[in-house]
Design an enzyme around this catalytic site. Structure first.
Site, PDB file in Angstrom:
ATOM      1  CD  GLU A 241      29.345  40.301 -19.394  1.00  0.00           C
ATOM      2  OE1 GLU A 241      29.029  41.205 -18.595  1.00  0.00           O
ATOM      3  OE2 GLU A 241      30.188  40.466 -20.308  1.00  0.00           O
ATOM      4  CD  GLU A 267      26.695  43.051 -14.638  1.00  0.00           C
ATOM      5  OE1 GLU A 267      25.861  43.959 -14.681  1.00  0.00           O
ATOM      6  OE2 GLU A 267      27.104  42.461 -15.664  1.00  0.00           O
ATOM      7  CG  HIS A 317      29.734  44.950 -14.426  1.00  0.00           C
ATOM      8  ND1 HIS A 317      29.056  45.852 -13.639  1.00  0.00           N
ATOM      9  CD2 HIS A 317      29.149  45.014 -15.651  1.00  0.00           C
ATOM     10  CE1 HIS A 317      28.102  46.426 -14.334  1.00  0.00           C
ATOM     11  NE2 HIS A 317      28.129  45.937 -15.557  1.00  0.00           N
ATOM     12  CD  GLU A 337      32.097  46.140 -19.226  1.00  0.00           C
ATOM     13  OE1 GLU A 337      31.076  46.076 -19.917  1.00  0.00           O
ATOM     14  OE2 GLU A 337      32.174  45.645 -18.077  1.00  0.00           O
TER      15      GLU A 337
END
Length: 391
Positions: A241, A267, A317, A337
């Site tokens: 990432e 993100e 995100h 997440e």
């Protein structure tokens, strides 16, 4: 016809206890600079913004933002609130375009889009409350019985500490585990070995039947990442990432084209067109826009459709309810997440101290209620003693 009559913003400054910073906690874009002290300082956010949009019948929708809250508050109060007051919240597409286009000269990246996101989230919460439906029902409905989540903490620490944390999380049944790198280009070959030791240590605990995700948080360079990828491949990460800074799209393209480890990012992208460019150029194998920054749910749904056309999965995100609703309503969003409730450290944890209503993970899954309207969160007063609030 229901109309918006007010927009209220508050900045929540955390004054309670925090976990003290430690060295090699997480790589980040500041690592390229010669500096002493806590390199993560500018990426810790011990403030949060809430945005409450109220209609003339007294219904209140709640939005929020974690990026530069004091500046975002100023943008909303002075610029965006006057644009939305008097509008019908169900004209959300018009409202979004009005905010986006009338601030285009200065607001299409960063602060402006974060402000738009906060208002848009509040408007979707409003629409859910006004119709008596959860937001995911307005977005298309349930595409999953429940949402699998991955454990997103495991910041770089001693190997023993990271393994202990991974063991506890493993027993909770999470579907994947994301860890952060503590070393980057400034640490040379010795730092590379330290990074690899920690990935190996976590993989040793979780085994090979669960995913491991690896986060650089923009702290590496193109050259460093190209050297690391072959060394990481044997650990079979689901993705790497944000290896390079967000503006280095060409670097993302080159790394992803190597086809060694899937590259994820987005993100720190701030628009539908920006995310579309990442997808069109093959820069990411996993899209990870931040709904708080990219323009809210209105923009996120457009990105989801574009990503599905490219067959690139979307995993927004951060946790948070707005992302859970998007994930529930989109087949192309396979997993969410999940930050566990924890003492305030980086700042992600503040969400749990300001709001209530987020579902707890059970055996690695979360679920959303079919009968709770809107986003399903409310602002709590349980921790007011640990905040200084700016109106």
């Amino acid at each position: 016809m229901t109309k918006i009559r007010s927009v209220r913003t508050r900045v929540w400054n955390w004054t309670g206890p925090t976990v003290p910073p430690q060295g090699n906690f997480c790589t980040n874009a500041s690592d390229a600079l010669w500096a002493r002290g806590d390199a993560m300082a500018s990426f810790r956010f011990h403030q949060w913004l809430t945005c409450e949009v109220e209609t003339d019948d007294g219904t209140i929708g709640i939005g929020n933002a974690a990026l530069a809250p004091t500046v975002v508050k100023k943008a909303i109060d002075d610029w965006f609130a006057p644009l939305v007051i008097g509008e019908d919240p169900f004209d959300y597409a018009h409202i979004w375009e009005k905010m986006y286009r009338r601030s285009h000269a200065w607001g299409r990246k960063g602060i402006g889009m974060t402000a738009i996101s906060a208002i848009d989230l509040a408007i979707w919460d409003l629409m859910g409350k006004l119709t008596g439906k959860p937001v995911f029902k307005l977005l298309g409905g349930r595409t999953k019985e429940k949402i699998p989540v991955y454990y997103s903490k495991l910041y770089a620490d001693s190997i023993d500490a990271m393994q202990r944390e991974a063991e506890v999380a493993l027993k909770a049944g999470y579907q994947g585990f994301k860890t952060r790198f503590g070393f980057g280009p400034k640490d040379g070959a010795a730092g590379m070995r330290e990074n690899l030791k920690r990935v190996e240590a976590v993989r040793e605990v979780i085994g090979w039947d669960r995913d491991i995700m690896l986060e650089c948080y923009m702290g590496w360079t193109l050259d460093y990442t190209k050297r690391m990828l072959p060394k990481l491949a044997k650990y079979e990460p689901r993705w790497l990432e944000e290896p390079v800074i967000a503006d280095d799209v060409a670097g993302y393209v080159e790394l992803n084209a190597m086809n060694i480890v899937p590259i994820s990012g987005g993100e720190h992208e701030f628009s539908v067109l920006g995310c579309a460019d990442l997808l069109r150029r093959g820069a990411v194998s996993v899209m990870q826009y931040d709904t708080n920054r990219v323009g809210g749910i209105t923009a996120a749904q457009k990105i989801n459709a574009i990503a599905e056309a490219f067959q690139v999965p979307v995993i927004p995100h951060a946790g948070q309810m707005h992302n859970y609703h998007l994930t529930m309503a989109n087949v192309n969003c396979p997993i969410s997440e999940y930050f566990p409730v924890f003492d305030v450290e980086v700042g992600n944890e503040l969400f749990y101290y300001i709001f209530e209503g987020d579902p707890d993970a059970v055996d690695g899954y979360i679920d959303l209620a079919d009968d709770v309207p809107g986003l399903g969160i409310s602002i709590t007063d349980k921790h007011l003693h640990n905040f200084e609030i700016i109106e």
